[in-house]
Design an enzyme around this catalytic site. Structure first.
Site, PDB file in Angstrom:
ATOM      1  N   ASP A 136      36.345 -27.059  12.276  1.00 41.61           N
ATOM      2  CA  ASP A 136      35.672 -27.168  10.984  1.00 41.61           C
ATOM      3  C   ASP A 136      35.665 -25.787  10.329  1.00 41.61           C
ATOM      4  OD1 ASP A 136      33.348 -26.972   9.077  1.00 41.61           O
ATOM      5  OD2 ASP A 136      33.170 -29.096   9.599  1.00 41.61           O
ATOM      6  N   THR A 167      31.333 -43.138   6.551  1.00 43.73           N
ATOM      7  CA  THR A 167      32.407 -43.720   5.733  1.00 43.73           C
ATOM      8  C   THR A 167      33.542 -42.735   5.452  1.00 43.73           C
ATOM      9  OG1 THR A 167      31.358 -43.035   3.661  1.00 43.73           O
ATOM     10  CG2 THR A 167      30.680 -45.169   4.591  1.00 43.73           C
ATOM     11  N   ASP A 205      32.130 -24.409   9.366  1.00 48.02           N
ATOM     12  CA  ASP A 205      31.338 -23.966  10.523  1.00 48.02           C
ATOM     13  C   ASP A 205      31.863 -22.652  11.075  1.00 48.02           C
ATOM     14  OD1 ASP A 205      29.616 -26.083  10.406  1.00 48.02           O
ATOM     15  OD2 ASP A 205      30.644 -27.264  11.953  1.00 48.02           O
ATOM     16  N   ARG A 232      30.964 -34.880   3.055  1.00 49.43           N
ATOM     17  CA  ARG A 232      31.658 -36.071   3.553  1.00 49.43           C
ATOM     18  C   ARG A 232      30.671 -36.917   4.343  1.00 49.43           C
ATOM     19  NH1 ARG A 232      36.963 -35.511   7.296  1.00 49.43           N
ATOM     20  NH2 ARG A 232      35.450 -34.573   8.683  1.00 49.43           N
TER      21      ARG A 232
END
Length: 209
Positions: free
Chosen positions: A200, A108, A203, A104
């Site tokens: 996340d 944006t 992670d 990602r």
């Protein structure tokens, strides 16, 4: 009409609560992800077609149903999808595996593809796309868009958590693809993370930041 299945089985919800806790270790998070994906596999494959085969019990011959695991393809959206994949494969070890590599763009929030590999003859196979977090929906929609190019027989999308914004975005692009998730959380924050969420997933699975 877009379809969303929320898997509210008590065991799924219990393990999801444990996954959300911020103090949970990498090892514990990984183990819980494995366990919850096994539980979700039962629900996701609930209406998979079966065929009758001839077997012999210790007592007598009979015809009995089996699923054709080789016709199922688990499509792992890298990298967090890998933590979801292992538990699914434990339930259906005969399944084939495909990979979609996406990241990602932090500015944006648009998904950028860097890897794509699927088994042959996808037109004969049922694809189950695995990505723990359906947040903005951009990565999920991009993965399914790419997958549709190889024309699988059917597609399902499985996530651990989903945000309302992500579901809306995903189904605006793919109203024909059912979504299976353990929970629909409240919203996204300004960085595209799910709230209250669990952070996340990649992670936390791999001990990175």
């Amino acid at each position: 009409m877009p379809v969303v299945h929320v898997l509210d089985h008590p065991l799924v919800q219990h393990k999801l609560t444990l996954l959300r806790e911020k103090e949970r270790s990498t090892n514990s998070f990984r183990r819980l992800m494995h366990e919850i994906s096994m539980l979700m596999a039962y629900e996701v494959t609930r209406d998979m077609p079966t065929q009758l085969i001839d077997i012999e019990t210790p007592m007598e011959p009979m015809r009995s149903p089996v699923i054709d695991g080789k016709k199922i393809v688990f499509v792992s959206v890298m990298r967090a999808g890998g933590g979801f994949l292992d538990g699914m494969l434990e339930i259906i070890p005969g399944a084939r595996v495909g990979h979609v590599g996406l990241y990602r763009d932090p500015r944006t929030l648009v998904a950028v593809e860097y890897y794509f590999k699927m088994p042959d003859h996808m037109e004969e196979r049922d694809a189950i796309v695995l990505d723990p977090m359906l947040a903005t929906g951009n990565s999920a929609a991009a993965a399914v868009e790419r997958l549709k190019e190889v024309k699988p027989r059917s597609i399902r999308f499985v996530s651990l958590l989903a945000a309302p914004e992500g579901l809306q975005n995903f189904h605006a692009q793919h109203p024909d693809v059912p979504v299976y998730t353990a929970a629909i959380d409240r919203q996204l924050n300004e960085h595209g993370y799910i709230l209250p969420g669990l952070g996340d997933a990649g992670d936390r699975l791999f001990g990175t930041k």
